[in-house]
Write a protein that holds these residues in place. Structure first.
Motif, mmCIF file in Angstrom:
data_model
loop_
_atom_site.group_PDB
_atom_site.id
_atom_site.type_symbol
_atom_site.label_atom_id
_atom_site.label_comp_id
_atom_site.label_asym_id
_atom_site.label_seq_id
_atom_site.Cartn_x
_atom_site.Cartn_y
_atom_site.Cartn_z
ATOM 1 N N ASN A 122 0.836 -1.345 -0.046
ATOM 2 C CA ASN A 122 0.056 0.033 -0.201
ATOM 3 C C ASN A 122 0.800 1.190 -0.017
ATOM 4 O O ASN A 122 1.763 1.300 0.890
ATOM 5 C CB ASN A 122 -1.045 0.244 1.365
ATOM 6 C CG ASN A 122 -2.115 -0.888 1.063
ATOM 7 O OD1 ASN A 122 -2.247 -1.469 -0.001
ATOM 8 N ND2 ASN A 122 -2.838 -0.879 2.024
ATOM 9 N N PRO A 123 0.563 2.311 -0.770
ATOM 10 C CA PRO A 123 1.627 3.478 -1.066
ATOM 11 C C PRO A 123 1.108 4.245 0.203
ATOM 12 O O PRO A 123 -0.210 4.340 1.035
ATOM 13 C CB PRO A 123 0.762 4.255 -2.058
ATOM 14 C CG PRO A 123 -0.350 3.765 -2.330
ATOM 15 C CD PRO A 123 -0.375 2.305 -1.864
ATOM 16 N N SER A 124 2.122 4.894 0.906
ATOM 17 C CA SER A 124 2.038 5.968 1.786
ATOM 18 C C SER A 124 1.638 5.007 3.470
ATOM 19 O O SER A 124 0.977 5.838 4.114
ATOM 20 C CB SER A 124 1.022 6.852 1.743
ATOM 21 O OG SER A 124 1.532 7.823 0.754
ATOM 22 N N ARG A 125 1.790 3.835 3.261
ATOM 23 C CA ARG A 125 1.560 3.037 4.630
ATOM 24 C C ARG A 125 2.987 2.307 5.281
ATOM 25 O O ARG A 125 2.418 1.574 6.042
ATOM 26 C CB ARG A 125 0.482 1.934 4.306
ATOM 27 C CG ARG A 125 -0.823 2.360 3.796
ATOM 28 C CD ARG A 125 -1.634 3.308 4.486
ATOM 29 N NE ARG A 125 -3.047 3.528 4.157
ATOM 30 C CZ ARG A 125 -3.322 4.277 3.425
ATOM 31 N NH1 ARG A 125 -2.560 5.217 2.726
ATOM 32 N NH2 ARG A 125 -4.681 4.602 2.867
ATOM 33 N N GLY A 126 3.850 3.005 4.869
ATOM 34 C CA GLY A 126 5.166 2.596 5.459
ATOM 35 C C GLY A 126 6.383 2.922 4.650
ATOM 36 O O GLY A 126 6.235 3.475 3.758
ATOM 37 N N ASP A 135 -5.250 7.488 6.061
ATOM 38 C CA ASP A 135 -4.753 8.078 5.128
ATOM 39 C C ASP A 135 -3.339 7.582 5.349
ATOM 40 O O ASP A 135 -2.347 7.994 4.438
ATOM 41 C CB ASP A 135 -4.679 9.714 5.204
ATOM 42 C CG ASP A 135 -4.266 10.012 6.607
ATOM 43 O OD1 ASP A 135 -3.130 10.772 6.732
ATOM 44 O OD2 ASP A 135 -5.033 9.839 7.793
ATOM 45 N N GLY A 136 -2.795 7.021 6.522
ATOM 46 C CA GLY A 136 -1.692 6.396 6.472
ATOM 47 C C GLY A 136 -0.556 7.477 7.185
ATOM 48 O O GLY A 136 0.532 7.237 7.417
ATOM 49 N N PRO A 174 -3.522 14.571 -2.898
ATOM 50 C CA PRO A 174 -4.856 13.628 -3.046
ATOM 51 C C PRO A 174 -5.459 13.219 -1.886
ATOM 52 O O PRO A 174 -6.473 12.566 -1.912
ATOM 53 C CB PRO A 174 -4.505 12.728 -4.077
ATOM 54 C CG PRO A 174 -2.900 12.367 -3.575
ATOM 55 C CD PRO A 174 -2.411 13.781 -3.228
ATOM 56 N N THR A 175 -4.900 12.992 -0.665
ATOM 57 C CA THR A 175 -5.287 12.374 0.509
ATOM 58 C C THR A 175 -6.619 12.728 0.856
ATOM 59 O O THR A 175 -7.350 11.972 1.259
ATOM 60 C CB THR A 175 -4.234 12.910 1.618
ATOM 61 O OG1 THR A 175 -2.884 12.393 1.355
ATOM 62 C CG2 THR A 175 -4.869 11.933 2.614
ATOM 63 N N LEU A 176 -7.022 14.281 0.482
ATOM 64 C CA LEU A 176 -8.281 14.688 0.893
ATOM 65 C C LEU A 176 -9.445 13.724 0.300
ATOM 66 O O LEU A 176 -10.649 13.378 0.907
ATOM 67 C CB LEU A 176 -8.539 15.926 0.223
ATOM 68 C CG LEU A 176 -9.740 16.655 0.727
ATOM 69 C CD1 LEU A 176 -10.047 16.981 2.288
ATOM 70 C CD2 LEU A 176 -10.068 17.930 -0.076
ATOM 71 N N LEU A 177 -9.072 13.182 -0.796
ATOM 72 C CA LEU A 177 -10.176 12.553 -1.852
ATOM 73 C C LEU A 177 -9.707 10.856 -2.049
ATOM 74 O O LEU A 177 -10.511 10.174 -2.629
ATOM 75 C CB LEU A 177 -10.548 13.166 -3.335
ATOM 76 C CG LEU A 177 -10.723 14.548 -3.183
ATOM 77 C CD1 LEU A 177 -10.904 15.038 -4.586
ATOM 78 C CD2 LEU A 177 -11.998 14.592 -2.348
ATOM 79 N N VAL A 179 -3.999 15.020 -9.215
ATOM 80 C CA VAL A 179 -5.160 14.221 -9.446
ATOM 81 C C VAL A 179 -5.217 13.133 -8.235
ATOM 82 O O VAL A 179 -4.436 12.617 -7.634
ATOM 83 C CB VAL A 179 -4.264 13.191 -10.595
ATOM 84 C CG1 VAL A 179 -4.920 12.090 -10.782
ATOM 85 C CG2 VAL A 179 -3.959 13.919 -11.857
ATOM 86 N N ALA A 180 -6.510 12.972 -8.125
ATOM 87 C CA ALA A 180 -7.035 11.814 -7.062
ATOM 88 C C ALA A 180 -7.703 10.915 -7.745
ATOM 89 O O ALA A 180 -8.544 10.850 -8.787
ATOM 90 C CB ALA A 180 -7.781 12.735 -6.054
ATOM 91 N N PHE A 181 -7.389 9.356 -7.412
ATOM 92 C CA PHE A 181 -7.891 8.431 -8.176
ATOM 93 C C PHE A 181 -9.246 8.193 -7.193
ATOM 94 O O PHE A 181 -9.174 8.091 -6.059
ATOM 95 C CB PHE A 181 -6.750 7.264 -8.127
ATOM 96 C CG PHE A 181 -5.752 7.575 -9.141
ATOM 97 C CD1 PHE A 181 -5.925 7.671 -10.255
ATOM 98 C CD2 PHE A 181 -4.193 7.673 -8.577
ATOM 99 C CE1 PHE A 181 -5.165 7.765 -11.458
ATOM 100 C CE2 PHE A 181 -3.585 7.979 -9.550
ATOM 101 C CZ PHE A 181 -3.726 8.015 -10.948
#
Length: 374
Positions: free
Chosen positions: A32-36, A228-229, A242-245, A67-69
């Motif tokens: 997972n991105p931004s989780r470690g 959000d990690g 993009p964390t907001l979305l 860009v938010a996915f």
């Protein structure tokens, strides 16, 4: 041999690189991105960042955009509309819109917002642009428009709408479901506040992918909140994009597939445009009604009816007798069918992709001619 002409719903035929990219993610090397800070997480993070940069390049978006996915354009539109519009605000939209715009607006209306619809002409579906000014009021905050109708294939005069929004200080939200990857979209002027896209149509990515390219300073609140990690002790979703979305885990395998398809698309030479040929031949079939404006640029989406036949019956016959996949009914765009005069039976929609061949188009034309002669 089956012929797939339902590409406005989803492109069933994908570049081989899409499957290859998605399979690579499932090798056990991506987390997972931004989780470690470990290699697995960093590998996932690089996939996501590469995809964001690829989407920005596709739409010519500068540093003002992020860009938010999301899972698709529907989620993107819900995130933007519900995150931006408040009680007392007014929105202008059009009769072209998909339910992914209309239903959020109906929900917002029940919560105290309001909206007006710019109408369109019967049969051609051409928008009555003069109504934008007529619908304008002091409470108007945003305009939300479909870049191309998924029923008629009509293309929005985007420059006109951008200039209108700029003149009146309005946020412009564009649903690019039918055009992303097919019609060039340039965000470099900063006049589009949010461009909502889906990956599974003319971007040739997998289902369950999409997103929004939006201005970083857009005053939007999150509709979905969660992990959000990074700021685990915060009681609110971090404001940074993009964390907001992007609460929760994003679809890294799908995003990798989408990146591969966009890269493939940007390198691909323009394919033969079969739409003009198809339209010219359609006009020769007696008893066929063709809907849409063919005097202006458009996408290769065609809605037809044969005499008084129900669209569902015609579509079923095309599949059962000719193995041609089409889409009957209302295409989740009820106001468009009200305008076209097809609310009683819908239309048969045929839509092309870059994989559609002239031989397939000729087969479809012959099938429609045979059905119309009955």
């Amino acid at each position: 041999m089956n012929i797939y002409l339902d590409n406005a719903a989803t492109t069933a035929q994908k570049p081989v690189v899409v499957a290859e990219a998605m399979t690579q993610i499932l090798t056990g090397e991506y987390g997972n991105p931004s989780r470690g800070a470990h290699g697995y997480s960093l590998a996932g993070f690089r996939v996501a960042e590469k995809a964001r940069n690829q989407i920005k390049e596709l739409f010519n978006a500068d540093q003002r955009y992020e860009v938010a996915f999301t899972n698709n354009a529907t989620v993107s539109l819900n995130e933007v509309l519900k995150g931006l519009i408040r009680a007392g605000d007014h929105v202008i939209t059009t009769s072209w819109e998909h339910n992914s715009v209309l239903r959020p607006l109906y929900q917002l209306e029940a919560q105290g917002a309001s909206f007006d619809v710019v109408s369109s002409e019967a049969v051609t579906g051409r928008l009555n642009y003069e109504e934008f000014a007529e619908k304008l009021c002091p409470e108007t905050k945003a305009v939300v428009c479909n870049h191309a109708s998924n029923v008629t294939g009509n293309l929005l005069d985007l420059k006109w709408v951008k200039d209108f929004c700029e003149e009146h200080g309005l946020y412009l939200i564009i649903d690019a479901s039918q055009t992303a990857g097919l019609i060039p979209i340039d965000l470099s002027d900063g006049k589009i506040a949010a461009l909502c896209f889906t990956g599974h149509k003319s971007l040739y990515g997998p289902q369950g992918t999409g997103g929004v390219c939006l201005l970083k300073d857009l005053p939007i609140e999150p509709v979905i909140t969660g992990g959000d990690g990074m700021q685990s002790f915060s009681k609110v979703q971090p404001k940074e994009l993009p964390t907001l979305l992007e609460a929760g885990t994003i679809n890294i395998p799908g995003i990798a597939g989408l990146t591969a398809s966009v890269q493939w698309l940007m390198k691909k030479d323009s394919s033969e445009k079969l739409g003009d040929y198809f339209y010219q031949e359609l006009q020769k079939i007696e008893g066929l009604t063709i809907y849409g404006d063919f005097s202006s640029p458009r996408v290769d989406v065609f809605s037809v009816n044969i005499k008084d036949a129900e669209s569902a019956i015609v579509s079923d016959l095309l599949w059962e007798e000719y193995q041609i996949a089409t889409r009957p009914g209302y295409h989740c765009a009820p106001l468009m069918h009200d305008a076209l005069g097809t609310a009683d039976r819908g239309t048969v929609r045929l839509s092309f992709s870059t994989f559609t061949t002239k031989a397939e188009v000729d087969t479809a034309l012959e099938a429609l001619k045979n059905l119309a002669s009955r």
